[in-house]
Design an enzyme around this catalytic site. Structure first.
Site, PDB file in Angstrom:
ATOM      1  N   ASP A  10      73.735  65.127  17.150  1.00 17.23           N
ATOM      2  CA  ASP A  10      73.612  65.035  15.700  1.00 17.23           C
ATOM      3  C   ASP A  10      72.544  66.047  15.298  1.00 17.23           C
ATOM      4  O   ASP A  10      71.794  66.542  16.147  1.00 17.23           O
ATOM      5  CB  ASP A  10      73.205  63.608  15.316  1.00 17.23           C
ATOM      6  CG  ASP A  10      72.900  63.474  13.832  1.00 17.23           C
ATOM      7  OD1 ASP A  10      73.732  63.905  13.013  1.00 17.23           O
ATOM      8  OD2 ASP A  10      71.810  62.971  13.502  1.00 17.23           O
ATOM      9  N   ASP A  12      70.516  66.212  11.634  1.00 21.11           N
ATOM     10  CA  ASP A  12      69.419  65.662  10.829  1.00 21.11           C
ATOM     11  C   ASP A  12      68.820  64.410  11.474  1.00 21.11           C
ATOM     12  O   ASP A  12      69.537  63.435  11.721  1.00 21.11           O
ATOM     13  CB  ASP A  12      69.914  65.307   9.418  1.00 21.11           C
ATOM     14  CG  ASP A  12      70.359  66.530   8.643  1.00 21.11           C
ATOM     15  OD1 ASP A  12      69.620  66.953   7.756  1.00 21.11           O
ATOM     16  OD2 ASP A  12      71.441  67.072   8.948  1.00 21.11           O
ATOM     17  N   ASP A 177      70.736  59.526  16.026  1.00 22.62           N
ATOM     18  CA  ASP A 177      69.630  58.692  15.537  1.00 22.62           C
ATOM     19  C   ASP A 177      70.059  57.561  14.611  1.00 22.62           C
ATOM     20  O   ASP A 177      69.213  56.882  14.047  1.00 22.62           O
ATOM     21  CB  ASP A 177      68.607  59.573  14.811  1.00 22.62           C
ATOM     22  CG  ASP A 177      69.142  60.104  13.480  1.00 22.62           C
ATOM     23  OD1 ASP A 177      70.264  60.640  13.463  1.00 22.62           O
ATOM     24  OD2 ASP A 177      68.440  59.966  12.468  1.00 22.62           O
TER      25      ASP A 177
END
Length: 227
Positions: A10, A12, A177
């Site tokens: 991922d 961001d 996250d």
């Protein structure tokens, strides 16, 4: 020749701490349209599903608190366009690599591990950010939220990347996250490493994961188990 191992990242909140620049763009738009600005902790909870979803959630939360009439889709589209325009011009003002990222990417490269980015950020913004923060060349493919006709948590966002780079789903994992990353990895039936303090409203025990880490320091010890 055996198939290379593949790691999907991922963007961001995983590779890059983008919240400060997302907050600047978000608050620029909110101020222009007469809404109150949000702080960094709010942005970390709102980010993760793309700019339109972030703005829609933010506006609706404020409206619910103030009892105002909800904005139309047309206004949200205008706000999203304004956000992307501002953000694209200020994409790497305060964004920084997460702790240990550069060392880990170099380690992966030495191990001949294929790497790709799977993000819901628009593709051109993702590429621009990765170039400006100087890690673009590590990746074999960048898939943004608008690269395909689907995105996370749809597992096809993952499976299409793996197919394009000639990988094998049995020899890959994802690092992210949030539950958006987790749900897509679980649906694609690949292992998932969760970073703590992600861009999400959920607690870590509410997010499916195979491994939990605070940053990228020594994360190669986990990866070696799969090689």
């Amino acid at each position: 020749m055996s198939q290379k191992f593949t790691i999907l990242f991922d963007l961001d909140g995983t590779l890059v701490n983008t919240a400060p620049d997302l907050m600047l763009a978000h608050n620029h738009v909110m101020k222009k349209y007469g809404y109150r600005e949000r702080d960094l902790s709010d942005i970390r909870k709102l980010a993760g599903r793309g700019s339109k979803v972030m703005l829609t959630k933010s506006v609706n939360e404020i409206i619910d608190q103030s009892k105002k009439v909800k904005e139309t889709d047309r206004i949200i589209e205008e706000m999203t366009k304004e956000f992307i325009d501002y953000y694209s011009k200020n994409i790497a003002q305060k964004s920084t690599l997460k702790v240990g990222v550069l060392n880990f990417l170099n380690w992966c490269k030495k191990k001949s591990i294929s790497m790709a980015v799977c993000t819901n950020k628009q593709e051109h913004l993702s590429i621009d950010l990765l170039k400006k923060i100087k890690i673009f060349n590590f990746f074999d493919f960048i898939a943004g939220g608008n690269t395909f006709d689907y995105n996370k948590p749809d597992p096809r966002h993952i499976t299409s990347i793996v197919e394009i780079i000639g990988g094998d789903l049995k020899k890959c994992l994802m690092i992210g996250d949030s539950e958006t990353d987790s749900n897509s990895a679980k649906a694609a039936n690949i292992p998932f490493i969760l970073l703590k303090d992600g861009y999400t409203e959920k607690k870590v025990d509410q997010i499916y994961h195979d491994h939990l880490v605070k940053d990228f320091v020594n994360i190669e010890k986990i990866i070696e188990k799969y090689l």
